[in-house]
Design a protein around this motif. Sequence first.
Motif, PDB file in Angstrom:
ATOM      1  N   GLN A  27       0.830  -1.218   0.000  1.00 56.45           N
ATOM      2  CA  GLN A  27       0.000   0.000   0.000  1.00 56.45           C
ATOM      3  C   GLN A  27       0.860   1.263   0.000  1.00 56.45           C
ATOM      4  O   GLN A  27       0.468   2.287   0.571  1.00 56.45           O
ATOM      5  N   GLU A  28       2.060   1.229  -0.633  1.00 54.72           N
ATOM      6  CA  GLU A  28       2.967   2.371  -0.565  1.00 54.72           C
ATOM      7  C   GLU A  28       2.353   3.631  -1.149  1.00 54.72           C
ATOM      8  O   GLU A  28       2.574   4.750  -0.651  1.00 54.72           O
ATOM      9  N   GLY A  29       1.589   3.521  -2.154  1.00 51.51           N
ATOM     10  CA  GLY A  29       1.055   4.709  -2.829  1.00 51.51           C
ATOM     11  C   GLY A  29      -0.256   5.209  -2.253  1.00 51.51           C
ATOM     12  O   GLY A  29      -0.874   6.113  -2.836  1.00 51.51           O
ATOM     13  N   ILE A  30      -0.731   4.638  -1.175  1.00 51.61           N
ATOM     14  CA  ILE A  30      -2.034   5.022  -0.620  1.00 51.61           C
ATOM     15  C   ILE A  30      -1.833   5.535   0.809  1.00 51.61           C
ATOM     16  O   ILE A  30      -1.094   4.942   1.598  1.00 51.61           O
ATOM     17  N   ASN A  31      -2.477   6.647   1.153  1.00 51.99           N
ATOM     18  CA  ASN A  31      -2.480   7.160   2.524  1.00 51.99           C
ATOM     19  C   ASN A  31      -3.599   6.457   3.275  1.00 51.99           C
ATOM     20  O   ASN A  31      -4.785   6.685   3.028  1.00 51.99           O
ATOM     21  N   LEU A  32      -3.202   5.579   4.206  1.00 51.56           N
ATOM     22  CA  LEU A  32      -4.193   4.767   4.910  1.00 51.56           C
ATOM     23  C   LEU A  32      -4.868   5.493   6.057  1.00 51.56           C
ATOM     24  O   LEU A  32      -5.815   4.961   6.656  1.00 51.56           O
ATOM     25  N   VAL A  33      -4.416   6.680   6.411  1.00 52.52           N
ATOM     26  CA  VAL A  33      -5.022   7.424   7.520  1.00 52.52           C
ATOM     27  C   VAL A  33      -6.485   7.705   7.193  1.00 52.52           C
ATOM     28  O   VAL A  33      -6.814   8.196   6.098  1.00 52.52           O
ATOM     29  N   GLY A  34      -7.340   7.320   8.101  1.00 47.88           N
ATOM     30  CA  GLY A  34      -8.774   7.490   7.905  1.00 47.88           C
ATOM     31  C   GLY A  34      -9.472   6.243   7.416  1.00 47.88           C
ATOM     32  O   GLY A  34     -10.691   6.134   7.515  1.00 47.88           O
TER      33      GLY A  34
END
Length: 663
Positions: A27-34
């Motif tokens: 998931q390097e390209g995705i901001n998982l916050v939220g």
Amino acid sequence: MPTAVAMLDRQMRYVVVSKQWQTLFGQEGINLVGYCDDELFSHLPDIWNKNVQDCLAGNLQQWEIECLISLPEQASRWVKFNVQSWLTDQGNIGGLIVHLEDLSKHKQLEREQQQAQLAIHQAGDAIYCLTSEGQVCYANPATCDLLGYSEAELLQLNIHEIDPDLSAVVWQEHYNKIQKKGNIRFQSCHQKKNGKIISVEVSASYLDTQSSGENSHLKNLENLPLICWLVRDIGDQKAAHSAITASRDQLEAVLNAVPGLVSWISSDLRYLGVNKHLAQAYNFPAEEFIGREVGFLQTSPEFNQFVYQFFANHKWVDSKEITANVQDLPRTYLIVAQKYQRGKAAVFVGLDITQRQQMEVALRQSEEREARRRVELEEALAQLQRTQAQLVQTEKMLSLSQLVAGVAHEVNNPVNFIFGNLSHAQNYLQEVMSLLELYQQNYPQPTADIEEILEEMDLSFIKQDLPQLLESMKLGAERIRDVVRSLRLFTHVNEAQVKTVDLHEGLNSALMILQNRLQAKGGRSSIELVKEYGDLPRVQCYASQLNQVFLNLITFGIERIETAILRGQVIKRPLIRVRTQCLEDDLISISISDNSPGMTTEECRQVFQPLLNVKNDQETRLGLSIAYHLVVEQHGGQLECFSDLERGTEFIIRIPYTLVKSD
């Protein structure tokens, strides 16, 4: 390695995610916050959700769980979650901190370890492990089977109790050697529980479990330097080796005993060895042949060429007669060659056939003389058989002619008497019937006595049946007359000379005689007769002889059909077909065929031989021989047989219109 860690709030939404976390799950390209936790891990076990609720409620401060997770577009992997709650500034539980460890490699190593342990345990060869002091610390079931001990008993033994040659001193030397080299292989002896000594081959390997760590396949024996002892019973192998040695010695003795010249040669055309007879024949030591090229003695170019050609072709066995100079004398040898070792070598055996050839020449000349005599005797015997058969048949026909003449004379008189009176009886009957009708017309009311008699005799039925009765008597008399005429015609009484006759009459007379055999009997249906007569001219011939030919050929067909049915073969529509036609060159053809199971080519070729004992009885086959003689020799014609196993058998007679007697 950086730790994969994530912080989640009470709604299980990501607050902080480490870079290693995102890298681990692609998931390097995705901001998982939220994001919610179940958006990333949608198939976690139920215990996960329960522990999460207990931890958020303050009932569970910290917990761990191992599980197999699946992520989109990724292979499933084993992970371990370490979970604990985190507190807000007010001291309330604000969510969870999750540490994640990837266990995939560890689980893979565990599986490999289990598989290795299982392979050792189930190996067909005996495998056991020894400590540095030679104490047995592991033994697989094959070891128990080989030595006759239980596993518990083996674990109490030292190596010198299994291998008597490995005393404590010798064992220490072996141990040091194995530790230094890593593995060694040697042959030794093992003593079984019952005291029996067996020969074994040992493959010994050094296992340093202290340095193997997680890679150890003997997890229960970690931190111990071990010797893995792989043992294989070679008693059968040694016995086989001894047998091979004995066989080699025996083979050498056999080859030396062979009364011939024996050599074995490699595919590069060099001698591998020779027997003593070959060495003595050329006065050359046997060991001096080894390694020499074929032909170095220059005594037989034919043998050299045979060896070259034998290795050049694909034959595994071959033979040839060659000439060689042995002790300055030409001798003839039969050379038999056989390849071995996948064609890389061959053995050549030469048998002296010089004397045999001389005997064969003399024997061949003698056999040729005997063969000529045998042919002459066979021809004379065949001629005698034909003559005897013809004499017998002629005598039969003469007797039959005399019998027919007597029967015809005796039968003709009463038959003519019946014929002569039947017409008068019919006229008288008609007159009596007319008179009765006239009486009935003029006296319609008869007396009571007459009326009673009329009823008893059933006059109306008699008037109707009596003409039919006379007609039946007439037909019976005609039948008797036809039979007598057919018999006279068949035998041609008083007609032994050449006559001009209608062949159809002769065929019909033969069929009339055989009519009874064509009828249904003995569990079979009737044999259908098909006559296909052409327009034939009258033929000059010996009529009684041709009638005899027709009778014999038709009888043969009937008997083949009857024989086939008795043997259980199915013939749906038994059939005899007689066909006549005119041919070119003033010839006529008579074909007699049947639909019985046919004959083989060899049987068909020999069908006219008088003494051949095959499917039909001897008398019938003798009749065919006589038929052939009468057609070919007496009438200058041809008699051929055509048959196969599918379509039945057909005889074709070809004779000229005019009989030409040979001188």
